[in-house]
Design an enzyme around this catalytic site. Structure first.
Site, PDB file in Angstrom:
ATOM      1  N   TYR A 158       0.828  -1.197   0.000  1.00 52.94           N
ATOM      2  CA  TYR A 158       0.000   0.000   0.000  1.00 52.94           C
ATOM      3  C   TYR A 158       0.869   1.257   0.000  1.00 52.94           C
ATOM      4  CZ  TYR A 158      -3.501   3.397   1.610  1.00 52.94           C
ATOM      5  OH  TYR A 158      -4.321   4.486   1.740  1.00 52.94           O
ATOM      6  N   LYS A 198       1.330   4.156  -2.947  1.00 55.50           N
ATOM      7  CA  LYS A 198       1.049   5.557  -2.659  1.00 55.50           C
ATOM      8  C   LYS A 198       2.263   6.442  -2.944  1.00 55.50           C
ATOM      9  CE  LYS A 198      -3.246   5.932  -1.361  1.00 55.50           C
ATOM     10  NZ  LYS A 198      -4.176   6.832  -2.068  1.00 55.50           N
TER      11      LYS A 198
END
Length: 299
Positions: free
Chosen positions: A79, A83
């Site tokens: 994740y 990002k």
């Protein structure tokens, strides 16, 4: 526009899906934004707002305390990796195609508007539902795992400020923002001060390692200076707001309780903001038959 994203812990359970959804979705949205101007005949690409996360950092090499916007990014999760890719891609499309890309790095966002959904910081929402029903909560982080947080209302107000700020005032495309920092033990104490008899145990799992690889606090001075980030709620104010809101939601329907993974609430609840001291004042001013400091009747 907000590309739909997979959250940290959920992404670690299915990293291939997290990569496809987060990186692919972001790329598609930014590409569409860049081409929109040409297709509309205006020559002006669309604006894109897509939040980032503190998961872009890895500590070390990023500092655990007062982590700033320009700290080294070495994410430890899929994740966080996607990002960090989003931040760089947004910057690229801004420079190369003129896309008005804006973002801020969110800490743990505290909200009752949706049940916990796979984030490492979601314990700080789930704890309220547990307190109002079973009065017991087993936390998957260790008691001292400090992380930054912000109440959803502050986040929404901040997003409005960022989106309405003149472009000339922005010194960067992505900003760190934070409301306050807290440990699981501090969350537990804040809830216990409002729900007498509430007990917390700790069973750290893989998410504890994730939490400890993130900053414990953020330096959000650039956001404050450039576009007026100014959170209003700290830990105590957030605890008051969450207990009241979660209590109302759980009493509205058994379906809400199931969504939060707790037993249905029954009976009357007395929501007393301000902790034990305020509860004692409230009880003293009530008749003996109705005086109560607990926020809920256990099922």
């Amino acid at each position: 526009m907000f590309p739909r994203q997979k959250k940290t812990a959920a992404g670690e359970l299915n990293p291939a899906a997290a990569l496809a959804v987060n990186a692919g979705g972001t790329s598609n949205v930014l590409s569409c934004a860049a081409s929109q101007g040409a297709h509309s005949g205006t020559g002006t690409p669309a604006a894109v707002f897509s939040p980032s996360t503190i998961a872009v950092y890895g500590c070390p090499p990023a500092p655990r305390n007062a982590c700033g916007d320009d700290a080294v990014q070495r994410p430890t999760t899929m994740y966080g990796l996607t990002k960090a890719h989003q931040e760089l891609l947004g910057d690229y499309f801004h420079k190369k195609a003129g896309v008005d890309y804006r973002s801020f790095r969110l800490p743990g966002v505290i909200s009752a508007d949706a049940p916990p959904g796979g984030g490492t910081t979601d314990y700080a929402c789930a704890i309220f539902a547990a307190a109002l029903t079973t009065k017991k909560f087993d936390c998957y982080l260790s008691p001292g795992a400090e992380l930054p947080f912000a109440h959803m209302e502050d986040v929404l107000a901040g997003a409005s400020r960022l989106l309405s700020a003149p472009g000339a005032r922005l010194s960067r495309r992505t900003y760190s923002v934070s409301g306050f920092s807290a440990t699981p033990a501090q969350w537990a104490a804040a809830v216990a001060a409002r729900v007498p008899g509430f007990e917390v145990s700790y069973s750290p799992d893989f998410r504890d390692g994730i939490a400890r690889s993130w900053p414990a606090s953020l330096d959000d001075s650039c956001a404050r200076a450039d576009w007026g980030w100014s959170p209003r709620r700290g830990l105590e104010e957030t605890a008051d707001a969450m207990l009241s809101r979660v209590d109302s939601l759980l009493r509205a329907s058994d379906a809400a309780a199931r969504a939060w993974g707790v037993p249905p609430l029954r009976g009357r609840s007395v929501v007393v903001p301000g902790g034990i001291a305020a509860a004692a004042v409230s009880a003293a001013s009530s008749s003996p038959a109705v005086a109560a400091t607990s926020l809920s009747a256990a099922p």
